[in-house]
Design a protein around this motif. Structure first.
Motif, PDB file in Angstrom:
ATOM      1  N   GLU A 162      -0.991  -5.549   3.489  1.00 41.60           N
ATOM      2  CA  GLU A 162      -1.848  -4.580   4.181  1.00 41.60           C
ATOM      3  C   GLU A 162      -1.736  -4.888   5.675  1.00 41.60           C
ATOM      4  O   GLU A 162      -2.710  -5.231   6.345  1.00 41.60           O
ATOM      5  CB  GLU A 162      -3.304  -4.661   3.715  1.00 41.60           C
ATOM      6  CG  GLU A 162      -4.083  -3.447   4.208  1.00 41.60           C
ATOM      7  CD  GLU A 162      -5.568  -3.542   3.960  1.00 41.60           C
ATOM      8  OE1 GLU A 162      -6.134  -2.617   3.345  1.00 41.60           O
ATOM      9  OE2 GLU A 162      -6.166  -4.530   4.402  1.00 41.60           O
ATOM     10  N   THR A 182     -11.208  -1.572  -5.398  1.00 45.20           N
ATOM     11  CA  THR A 182     -11.716  -2.253  -4.201  1.00 45.20           C
ATOM     12  C   THR A 182     -13.022  -1.627  -3.711  1.00 45.20           C
ATOM     13  O   THR A 182     -13.128  -0.398  -3.606  1.00 45.20           O
ATOM     14  CB  THR A 182     -10.669  -2.154  -3.071  1.00 45.20           C
ATOM     15  OG1 THR A 182      -9.456  -2.768  -3.519  1.00 45.20           O
ATOM     16  CG2 THR A 182     -11.158  -2.848  -1.806  1.00 45.20           C
ATOM     17  N   THR A 218       0.825  -1.210   0.000  1.00 49.02           N
ATOM     18  CA  THR A 218       0.000   0.000   0.000  1.00 49.02           C
ATOM     19  C   THR A 218       0.860   1.262   0.000  1.00 49.02           C
ATOM     20  O   THR A 218       1.814   1.384   0.772  1.00 49.02           O
ATOM     21  CB  THR A 218      -0.895   0.028   1.265  1.00 49.02           C
ATOM     22  OG1 THR A 218      -1.675  -1.162   1.292  1.00 49.02           O
ATOM     23  CG2 THR A 218      -1.809   1.241   1.275  1.00 49.02           C
ATOM     24  N   CYS A 248      -3.842   4.032  -2.448  1.00 48.28           N
ATOM     25  CA  CYS A 248      -4.931   4.501  -1.609  1.00 48.28           C
ATOM     26  C   CYS A 248      -5.312   5.901  -2.094  1.00 48.28           C
ATOM     27  O   CYS A 248      -4.509   6.839  -1.999  1.00 48.28           O
ATOM     28  CB  CYS A 248      -4.359   4.555  -0.201  1.00 48.28           C
ATOM     29  SG  CYS A 248      -5.511   4.411   1.065  1.00 48.28           S
ATOM     30  N   SER A 275      -7.402   1.350  -3.401  1.00 51.58           N
ATOM     31  CA  SER A 275      -8.020   1.239  -2.093  1.00 51.58           C
ATOM     32  C   SER A 275      -8.860   2.500  -1.881  1.00 51.58           C
ATOM     33  O   SER A 275      -8.352   3.617  -1.978  1.00 51.58           O
ATOM     34  CB  SER A 275      -6.889   1.119  -1.060  1.00 51.58           C
ATOM     35  OG  SER A 275      -7.419   1.145   0.219  1.00 51.58           O
TER      36      SER A 275
END
Ligand code: LER
Ligand code: MN
Length: 271
Positions: free
Chosen positions: A247, A110, A6, A41, A68
């Protein structure tokens, strides 16, 4: 099988070893440690230049595994269910922006906590509402050739879709088994909810789309009690060749995560 970790572009997250300001350092570290891509993210697209992000990934030979998306639930209250129509529409619009970005980046999108939390008492109606709210997203993702990943998340965070088997049943019976929807299987959540890892892998089959790697206590692999060599060998033998993405928390320490990732990934590749 590919590996990613991430990195966050706008707001810090406990799941990255780098602050959002240091996302390029994060990409450098991923490259240096033999990862194949980054899990990005992204909260919103205000002033975000996806072409530039793609250029930075390309420069390092990195792919993008998935986007994400959950930060906007906490920051803006976005949710697909249990909200007034205008909020649901804003949430659907945000997911469409994620799908557009994913098409450019060659990644998946996601659907985790931003689907909404529901309650145990209303779960059946909540899932019907989710199915309706996802219809335009499935149609859009299908047109764009983007895969949506529904994440199975443990009962302490949401009442809906806690195990791999429950998520699979919803995709098949609740959504009509669309080709563009697959499962994000997070080993931290699975350790709490699933009967056996091997059974989940067999049940999910080709519906497995992405794996989140964290030990049973959400620490870096090897610092809890999950047997990663056994699980990942099983995943590999099931025919899965997509991303396993870190994660985990920066535990037992940031130094451990930064220092042990490269060797751990090499060991897992050799299984
Ligand atoms: C997100 O991937 C996740 O696993 C959730 O537990 C975040 O709260
Ligand atoms: Mn996860």
């Amino acid at each position: 099988m590919k590996f990613s970790a991430t990195v966050t572009l706008q707001y810090d997250t406990i799941f990255s070893s780098f602050s959002h300001e240091d996302w390029l350092k994060g990409l450098d570290w991923m490259k240096e440690n033999g990862l194949d891509g980054a899990e990005l993210c992204i909260s919103n697209y205000n002033g975000l230049d996806i072409a530039k992000v793609k250029a930075e990934l390309d420069k390092r030979g990195l792919g993008c595994s998935t986007l994400s998306t959950g930060q906007a639930r906490a920051l803006e209250g976005l949710s697909l269910i249990g909200v007034p129509a205008d909020v649901r529409e804003r949430t659907q619009k945000r997911f469409k922006e994620h799908i557009d970005a994913a098409q450019i980046l060659g990644s998946k999108v996601t659907i985790g906590l931003m689907r909404g939390l529901g309650t145990q008492e209303t779960a059946e109606a909540d899932l019907k509402e989710l199915s309706e709210a996802m219809k335009p997203l499935i149609e859009y993702a299908d047109q764009k050739g983007v895969t949506l990943l529904l994440e199975a998340i443990n009962r302490y965070e949401t009442a809906l879709l806690n195990s791999a088997e429950a998520t699979l049943a919803f995709i098949k019976d609740g959504l009509g088994n669309p080709g563009c929807v697959r499962i994000l299987w997070d080993l931290f959540h699975a350790n709490i909810e699933d009967i056996r890892f091997s059974r989940s892998i067999r049940c999910m089959g080709e519906k497995l789309g992405h794996v989140h790697i964290a030990d049973s206590n959400r620490m870096f692999p090897g610092y809890g009690h999950t047997d990663f060599a056994a699980v990942l060998k099983d995943v590999k033998e099931s025919g899965f060749s997509d991303y396993c993405s870190f994660e985990c928390l920066n535990l037992p320490s940031l130094e451990t995560v930064l220092g042990e990732t490269g060797a751990w990934v090499s060991r897992m590749r050799a299984l």
